[in-house]
Structures are given as structure tokens and as C-alpha cells.
Write an enzyme that holds these catalytic residues in place. Structure first.
Site, mmCIF file in Angstrom:
data_model
loop_
_atom_site.group_PDB
_atom_site.id
_atom_site.type_symbol
_atom_site.label_atom_id
_atom_site.label_comp_id
_atom_site.label_asym_id
_atom_site.label_seq_id
_atom_site.Cartn_x
_atom_site.Cartn_y
_atom_site.Cartn_z
ATOM 1 C CG ASN A 114 -1.261 1.238 1.783
ATOM 2 O OD1 ASN A 114 -2.327 1.720 0.961
ATOM 3 N ND2 ASN A 114 -0.763 1.902 2.620
ATOM 4 C CE1 TYR A 146 0.163 8.147 -6.782
ATOM 5 C CE2 TYR A 146 -1.462 8.125 -8.228
ATOM 6 C CZ TYR A 146 -1.048 7.785 -7.101
ATOM 7 O OH TYR A 146 -1.796 7.354 -6.191
HETATM 8 P P1 NAD Z 1 -0.814 8.420 2.937
HETATM 9 O O1 NAD Z 1 0.272 9.335 2.378
HETATM 10 O O2 NAD Z 1 -1.876 8.723 4.040
HETATM 11 O O3 NAD Z 1 -0.132 6.924 3.257
HETATM 12 C C1 NAD Z 1 0.819 6.554 2.755
HETATM 13 C C2 NAD Z 1 1.738 5.721 3.568
HETATM 14 O O4 NAD Z 1 3.021 5.318 2.957
HETATM 15 C C3 NAD Z 1 2.312 6.763 4.627
HETATM 16 O O5 NAD Z 1 2.088 6.172 5.914
HETATM 17 C C4 NAD Z 1 3.719 6.947 4.475
HETATM 18 O O6 NAD Z 1 4.457 7.368 5.392
HETATM 19 C C5 NAD Z 1 4.098 5.487 3.626
HETATM 20 N N1 NAD Z 1 4.958 5.572 2.797
HETATM 21 C C6 NAD Z 1 5.439 6.531 1.894
HETATM 22 N N2 NAD Z 1 6.717 6.347 1.241
HETATM 23 C C7 NAD Z 1 7.110 5.055 2.030
HETATM 24 C C8 NAD Z 1 8.172 4.603 1.693
HETATM 25 N N3 NAD Z 1 9.105 4.756 0.925
HETATM 26 N N4 NAD Z 1 8.704 3.272 2.717
HETATM 27 C C9 NAD Z 1 7.548 2.991 3.469
HETATM 28 N N5 NAD Z 1 6.448 3.756 3.660
HETATM 29 C C10 NAD Z 1 6.116 4.920 2.875
HETATM 30 O O7 NAD Z 1 -1.791 8.059 1.453
HETATM 31 P P2 NAD Z 1 -2.945 6.858 1.287
HETATM 32 O O8 NAD Z 1 -3.956 7.564 0.511
HETATM 33 O O9 NAD Z 1 -3.416 6.199 2.280
HETATM 34 O O10 NAD Z 1 -2.156 6.077 0.184
HETATM 35 C C11 NAD Z 1 -2.130 4.752 0.395
HETATM 36 C C12 NAD Z 1 -1.869 4.158 -1.229
HETATM 37 O O11 NAD Z 1 -3.183 4.746 -2.037
HETATM 38 C C13 NAD Z 1 -0.939 5.025 -1.872
HETATM 39 O O12 NAD Z 1 -0.064 3.718 -2.552
HETATM 40 C C14 NAD Z 1 -1.440 5.866 -2.854
HETATM 41 O O13 NAD Z 1 -0.730 5.986 -4.168
HETATM 42 C C15 NAD Z 1 -2.696 4.969 -3.258
HETATM 43 N N6 NAD Z 1 -3.678 6.016 -3.603
HETATM 44 C C16 NAD Z 1 -4.393 6.965 -2.849
HETATM 45 C C17 NAD Z 1 -5.400 7.864 -3.242
HETATM 46 C C18 NAD Z 1 -5.684 8.923 -2.654
HETATM 47 O O14 NAD Z 1 -6.924 9.609 -3.106
HETATM 48 N N7 NAD Z 1 -5.649 9.061 -1.225
HETATM 49 C C19 NAD Z 1 -5.920 7.599 -4.658
HETATM 50 C C20 NAD Z 1 -5.473 6.419 -5.423
HETATM 51 C C21 NAD Z 1 -4.453 5.807 -4.865
#
Ligand code: NAD
Length: 285
Positions: free
Chosen positions: A102, A167
Site C-alpha cells: 500500500n 505517478y
Molecule cells: P498516505 O500518504 O496517508 O499513506 C501512505 C503511507 O505510505 C504513509 O504512511 C507513508 O509514510 C508511507 N510511505 C511513503 N513512502 C514510503 C516508503 N518509501 N517506505 C515506507 N512507507 C512509505 O496516503 P494514502 O492515501 O493512504 O495512500 C495509500 C496508497 O493509496 C498509496 O499507494 C497511494 O498512491 C494510493 N492512492 C491514494 C489515493 C488517494 O486519493 N488518497 C488515490 C489512489 C491511490
């Protein structure tokens, strides 16, 4: 009877946002949990990454449900961190049944203006980090001839998005990776699927720069973002979705309910992908 009784789930980026929703949902459904997340900013993003406070909050919420949790500080770009997390999970909890890959970051820029650092960080975390996490759990899953991997892609794994080619490339990439993992691990009884979130309300999207973007001026508010979110989906009454929507989908994919499902991508986007949309920049000369 819960859906993940006695299972163990490894979740990258599990400190907050969707990752915390996955951790708490797995725990609620009877699984012990291992999370791997950064505790300090090591990538250049326009919002803050997880902190030790976030990490501790996930631990607290999982433990409150009576499940065990191993909370590991580390970067998904580092194979040895992930290998160690798997080894510790096996030693402490007896095995790993589920991987939810994730962890991810989000930055913006025209593709021709992105710096090599921005490109490399994005591909490193959002694509290579997923490959490394899957690589870490796979020998164990092959040995046990069981396991489920869920990869977090995005609607941007299925459609482009102006000003984030890096991305989009990573998120399309993980869908290809997911299909290959599904194909290569099917003979061992291990499944792999992807979930493609639309607009989800997490610290990645819910911050001042995003509020300003939706407001169209500086000094935007969360209300501007939520209002903007109503233009995103097709389903009545939807704006930015709760992370639980993604955790519920991963729960289905990781449970026996999806025992015959592998190699698929499930968009959770309130119908966003149904709409071809309009051109916001009229094509008249
Ligand atoms: P978020 O930023 O709250 O969570 C992402 C987590 O990943 C954070 O806790 C961050 O510290 C951790 N992280 C980042 N880089 C890292 C690394 N190098 N090593 C270990 N941990 C790392 O955002 P989210 O929305 O919970 O994102 C979760 C996933 O969902 C991501 O892959 C994101 O791309 C995807 N996503 C999010 C959305 C949205 O609208 N929020 C939409 C589509 C996809």
C-alpha cells in the site's frame, strides 16, 4: 466467524491513511499485523509523511482489538528492511498469509519538467517498492502453497492524469506487475490482485496545497476540497471516500470469499472511470 481468523497480514505504509484502515480491518477480522512505514521524511513530497505518532496510533488501534502487531520503521525501497520484516513476522507470528502493498507517495509536475530525483523517488517507492515487498513474501508463500497479495494501484493505473506522469507510470506499472505475479504464483495457490482507489480522504490528499488547488486560490479550506470531490464520481452523494472503502475491498480480496479471484483490478472510485469527462481546456484556437 471473522474473515481473516488466525491469519497474519504484512502492510506497507501501515501507519496512517489507507494503511491504517487496512491494519485495523485485518485486526478486526482476526489477523495479527505487521506494518512497515517511514518515520521520517526521506522523499520530497508536498505534504508530511507518517510520523512515529501515526505509527503508535495504528499500534494502539490494532492492540485495542486484541490482536498482535509488529511495527517496523523502514523504507519500501530497501529490500533488506522488507526481508527482515518477513523474517520477524514468521518468527513471531508463525507465518505470513497476506501482503497489502500500500505504501505510496504523490507529487506533481509536467513530465518534461520533473527532475530525475522526482522520477526516481516515485518509481522507487510506488513501483519498485511494491516489487520488493512481493519479492520478500513470495518464497514463504510458495513454500506454504497459500497466500494473498493485494497491490494498491489507483484509477491512475487505468487512466492518465495531467501533471503526474511519473505517478501514472508507476500505478500502471503495478497493474502489470500484479498480473505477472498472479500468473507466476497461481501454480502455487497464491493469489494476487489490485485495488484502484479513486479520491480518498487521507493525509496524501487532505492538506493545504490540495485545498488551494480545489479552491483555485491560496487560503483554500478542506470544505473546498470536499466540494470539489462532488465533481469526481458518478454515484449520488459521493466526494472524497473514506479509506475504509479500500480496506473493505482488500478484505474481500484477501478472504475466502475471493478464493477463485486472481489477476484482477477493482476500481473503488464511486463510478469515476465510467465518465469520459469534458475537456476543461476548450480546443478552439
Ligand atoms: P498516505 O500518504 O496517508 O499513506 C501512505 C503511507 O505510505 C504513509 O504512511 C507513508 O509514510 C508511507 N510511505 C511513503 N513512502 C514510503 C516508503 N518509501 N517506505 C515506507 N512507507 C512509505 O496516503 P494514502 O492515501 O493512504 O495512500 C495509500 C496508497 O493509496 C498509496 O499507494 C497511494 O498512491 C494510493 N492512492 C491514494 C489515493 C488517494 O486519493 N488518497 C488515490 C489512489 C491511490
Amino acid at each position: 466467524m471473522t474473515l481473516l481468523e488466525g491469519k497474519v497480514a504484512l502492510i506497507t505504509g501501515g501507519s496512517r491513511g489507507q494503511g491504517r484502515a487496512h491494519a485495523v480491518t485485518c485486526a478486526r477480522e482476526g489477523a495479527d499485523v505487521i506494518i512497515v512505514d517511514l518515520m521520517k521524511p526521506v522523499v520530497d513530497v508536498p505534504y508530511r509523511l507518517a510520523t512515529s505518532t501515526d505509527h503508535a496510533e495504528t499500534v494502539k488501534q490494532v492492540e485495542a482489538l486484541g490482536r498482535k502487531i509488529l511495527a517496523i520503521e523502514g523504507d519500501v525501497r530497501d529490500q533488506s528492511t522488507l526481508d527482515d520484516a518477513v523474517a520477524r513476522g514468521i518468527a513471531d507470528f508463525g507465518g505470513i498469509d497476506i501482503l497489502i502493498a500500500n505504501a505510496g507517495i504523490w507529487t506533481q509536475g509536467n513530465f518534461w519538467e520533473l527532475t530525475e530525483q522526482q522520477w526516481d523517488e516515485m518509481i522507487g517507492v510506488n513501483l519498485t517498492g511494491v516489487w520488493k515487498a512481493a519479492k520478500a513474501v513470495t518464497p514463504h508463500m510458495i513454500e506454504r502453497k497459500t497466500g494473498s497479495i493485494v497491490i494498491t494501484s489507483s484509477v491512475n493505473g487505468l487512466e492518465p492524469g495531467a501533471q503526474y506522469a511519473h505517478y501514472v507510470s508507476a500505478k500502471h506499472g503495478v497493474i502489470g506487475l500484479m498480473k505477472n505475479i498472479a500468473l507466476e504464483l497461481a501454480p502455487f495457490g497464491v493469489r494476487c490482485n489490485a485495488v484502484s482507489p479513486g479520491a480518498i480522504k487521507t493525509p496524501m490528499t487532505d492538506h493545504q496545497a490540495a485545498w488551494d488547488m480545489f479552491a483555485g486560490h491560496e487560503g483554500g479550506t478542506e470544505a473546498d476540497m470536499i466540494q470539489g470531490g462532488y465533481h469526481y464520481g458518478a454515484l449520488r452523494g459521493t466526494t472524497f471516500l473514506d479509506p475504509q472503502a479500500i480496506a473493505d475491498t482488500a478484505l474481500y480480496l484477501n478472504s475466502h470469499l475471493a478464493a477463485n479471484v486472481t489477476g484482477v483490478t477493482i476500481p473503488v472510485d464511486a463510478g469515476h472511470l465510467l465518465m469520459a469527462g469534458v475537456n476543461a481546456n476548450p480546443v478552439k484556437v
